[in-house]
Design an enzyme around this catalytic site. Sequence first.
Site: not given
Ligand code: SAH
Length: 363
Positions: A104, A117, A124, A128, A131, A230, A307, A350
């Site tokens: 996507e 984006c 991945c 996390c 996510c 972070l 989100n 995000c």
């Molecule tokens: N893998 C990289 C880039 C991808 S995500 C990273 O971790 O930075 C881009 C951003 O969206 C990251 O800061 C991630 O932590 C955040 N993110 C992931 N899931 C999310 C969610 N459910 N709500 C808001 N931000 C989220």
Amino acid sequence: MKKKRNKETRPNLGNSIYSLTHEELQTWLENHGEPKFRATQIFEWLYQKRVEYFEEMTNLSKGLRDKLNESFTITTLETVVQQKSQDGRTMKFLFEMNDGYTIETVLMKHDYGYSVCVTSQVGCRIGCTFCASSIGGLKRQLESGEIVSQVIKVQKALDEQGERVSSIVLMGIGEPFDNYDEIIAFLRTINHNKGINIGARHITLSTSGIVPRIYDFADEKTQVNFAVSLHAVTNERRSKLMPINKAYPLEKLLPSVKYYNETTGRRVTFEYGLLGGENDSPDEARALAKVIRDYNLNIHVNLIPVNFVPERDYVRTPRSQIFEFERTLKEEGINVTIRREQGHDIDAACGQLRAKERKKETR
Ligand code: SAH
């Protein structure tokens, strides 16, 4: 950017010419008895005129066009879905690749222009817990050409409105630093003045914190905006949210950010996702400010309201508490903004992007 890619480990799916940097294309041309200046001509056709067939490259000889045709394809992505949000400011593209995996890509309209984006991996492996992109793990790496192609596809959609992609964020599916060499090649091509020609300061790379690659990226000395996810300032909490913290805990991560500041002279962004009741109290805002001060870092904090992801059970921090968190950071002298949100209604915000394998019969 000095890293050389190891061709042996690249998937080389469909052999997209977009995977070759300007330098690599020059080498290919020389190896095929052609002058290297043709690389610039080919780049202009690919990235400025955005042709889809080698036959259209009319200032090249028929012989060279035939050779290109035998060796490469142009794009390997097929657009399967293109969705627009209700407010018309966000578009999500679903692309299918040669092996049936889909990725996507999101196009966002801002007051200052259009940003794209892009996705850096199919799935991945960082895991996390908030996510969607991690669900199902890592399927495979993307080649640089597959990342470049996302930008070209979106630009071609914008061409119809006479508009231009003005910035790129590497914040789609995947961890860019888990696919480092392909990401560097991608950056070279989109930044090249005969390529897509997007200035480094209009490109943002975000990592979950793979520390050795932070040092490598600092040493590349690009002008690219650099962000680190972070989300928490104690190892206990961060490891719970982001398992990568067990391999690279804060006492390793934060000095690498300091090194980045010092080596590049550039400020780093900390992304801090506010997860209701988890990491969003004023005390945590003060702890975040303290960490930034203790390590003497040059940081901008970007607060991200979490989100919704159906498989994850996090709740949003209420609006008023987000503002309180922001105010507390400001009082502590920290430079902070709240990320503007868009694209929820089409699951393009995000953390909501995911990779899927489409069933063969639907292809
Ligand atoms: N893998 C990289 C880039 C991808 S995500 C990273 O971790 O930075 C881009 C951003 O969206 C990251 O800061 C991630 O932590 C955040 N993110 C992931 N899931 C999310 C969610 N459910 N709500 C808001 N931000 C989220």
